[in-house]
Design a protein around this motif. Structure first.
Motif, PDB file in Angstrom:
ATOM      1  N   ASP A  81       1.655  19.374  15.252  1.00 54.57           N
ATOM      2  CA  ASP A  81       2.926  18.767  15.628  1.00 54.57           C
ATOM      3  C   ASP A  81       3.280  17.724  14.579  1.00 54.57           C
ATOM      4  O   ASP A  81       2.432  16.923  14.178  1.00 54.57           O
ATOM      5  N   GLY A  99       8.253  18.842  16.092  1.00 51.59           N
ATOM      6  CA  GLY A  99       7.712  20.059  16.684  1.00 51.59           C
ATOM      7  C   GLY A  99       6.577  20.613  15.851  1.00 51.59           C
ATOM      8  O   GLY A  99       6.144  20.005  14.866  1.00 51.59           O
ATOM      9  N   PRO A 100       6.086  21.799  16.215  1.00 46.15           N
ATOM     10  CA  PRO A 100       4.951  22.387  15.499  1.00 46.15           C
ATOM     11  C   PRO A 100       5.368  22.970  14.155  1.00 46.15           C
ATOM     12  O   PRO A 100       6.501  23.398  13.969  1.00 46.15           O
ATOM     13  N   THR A 132      10.761  24.283  13.165  1.00 50.80           N
ATOM     14  CA  THR A 132      11.094  22.861  13.134  1.00 50.80           C
ATOM     15  C   THR A 132      11.493  22.428  11.729  1.00 50.80           C
ATOM     16  O   THR A 132      12.441  21.658  11.545  1.00 50.80           O
ATOM     17  N   THR A 157      16.993  15.550  16.453  1.00 52.50           N
ATOM     18  CA  THR A 157      16.965  16.512  17.550  1.00 52.50           C
ATOM     19  C   THR A 157      16.656  15.794  18.864  1.00 52.50           C
ATOM     20  O   THR A 157      16.138  14.670  18.885  1.00 52.50           O
ATOM     21  N   ALA A 201      14.316  16.504  20.772  1.00 55.26           N
ATOM     22  CA  ALA A 201      12.865  16.315  20.858  1.00 55.26           C
ATOM     23  C   ALA A 201      12.451  14.993  20.224  1.00 55.26           C
ATOM     24  O   ALA A 201      11.572  14.292  20.733  1.00 55.26           O
TER      25      ALA A 201
END
Length: 341
Positions: free
Chosen positions: A149, A265-266, A283, A305, A307
């Protein structure tokens, strides 16, 4: 990061010679000086992030800040050299390919800029079978590809293609380098890693712990996200000040502008291509695409984003925006503008 970027293995503790090899500057001349190589050594003008034990600094503007890396493989009794430079490296008079490790033997001479270096050692001369080298390289390929991540920040110069079309290449390079030099200093303050830059793209990463059960982020992930957003916001504020002093202008005659995308993210991470990290995945693509629309058509200069927003606990003013459709991706991306409070 530098510890595994080339094929080769470090010596087990206590088994290596105190100084198994040296890299000699200006060999056979009155000003000759030597740098010890304990396991690996980076050569360049600055070698940012490399400790004194593992760097050799050479003051020459034709030499890149991080120009090359030399690594010792104690198991195979071999040494490897990798070029990471802008202007290139010559080994025994032959230019070597960038980011591809090549064998170097005692007595070999290396030319970078105006400097000549010589590799000296009583070891690392063994001739290995091609199969052994190939197997070693293949093992490294498997070992050093991981999924992590990450928080990613990408900066993109607005209208760069148009600017490049009408600007002398040397002038363009010198001005972009001046701009990116300032950005690298800001990045260091926010503890990010420069993953890569090509042309007008400035790509930085912050590796984070995984999301905990129940969807709650690890506190360190929140710290990484805050650092990444802080970098992007400060960079967006700094670019206009630096750009005002540059010779290159945007197509309208004003100073250069940059858009910034921040995603979380990943991603698949690899160190195989050299000292700069290769980071790939959805990502990464989102971060690059957001940087290409940020600061355009009324959008904020920094887009993050949802996230990133979820794991960033305060400290910034976030403005919700309509979801955006980015090129090459079917699903729209939920984004927010970010700025300093």
């Amino acid at each position: 990061m530098h510890g595994d970027s080339l094929p080769g293995r470090s010596a087990p503790l206590g088994e290596a010679d105190p100084i198994p090899a040296t890299l000699v500057v200006a060999p056979d001349r009155a000003e000759e000086r030597s740098a010890p190589i304990y396991d690996w050594l980076v050569v360049g003008r600055e070698c940012a992030g490399v400790d004194a034990r593992h760097r050799l600094l050479i003051d020459d503007l034709a030499i890149s800040r991080t120009h090359l890396e030399l690594r010792l493989d104690f198991e195979l009794d071999q040494a490897w050299l990798t070029d990471h430079s802008t202007n290139g490296t010559r080994l025994n008079g032959q230019r070597i390919e960038r980011s591809v490790p090549v064998r170097i033997k005692p007595g070999d001479r290396v030319r970078l800029g105006a400097a000549e270096l010589q590799f000296r050692s009583r070891r690392f001369a063994a001739e290995a079978e091609a199969e052994a080298i190939s197997a070693s390289t293949e093992l490294k390929t498997v070992r050093h590809v991981t999924v992590s991540d990450m928080v990613m920040v990408v900066g993109d110069v607005v209208a760069f293609s148009t600017i490049a079309e009408s600007t002398d290449d040397r002038v363009l390079l010198e001005n972009i380098d001046r701009l990116f030099r300032v950005l690298r200093k800001i990045l260091a303050r926010h503890h990010g890693t420069l993953s890569n830059y090509a042309g007008d793209a400035f790509f930085a990463t912050w590796e984070t712990p995984a999301i905990l059960d129940g969807g709650a982020p690890d506190p360190a992930a929140a710290d990484a996200a805050r650092a990444a957003v802080a970098f992007a916001v400060e960079a967006a504020e700094t670019v206009p000040r630096v750009a005002a002093s540059l010779d290159v202008r945007d197509p309208g005659g004003g100073p250069l502008r940059m858009g910034w995308g921040v995603a979380f993210g990943p991603a698949a991470v690899s160190l195989m291509t050299g000292m700069l990290v290769t980071v790939l995945g959805d990502t990464t693509n989102v971060a690059f695409r957001l940087s290409g629309i940020a600061g355009r058509e009324g959008l904020p200069n920094v887009l993050v984003t949802s996230a990133v927003h979820r794991v960033t606990a305060g400290g910034f003013a976030f403005t919700p925006l309509p979801a955006v459709q980015v090129k090459g991706r079917r699903q729209a991306v939920e984004v927010l503008g970010a700025r300093r409070l």
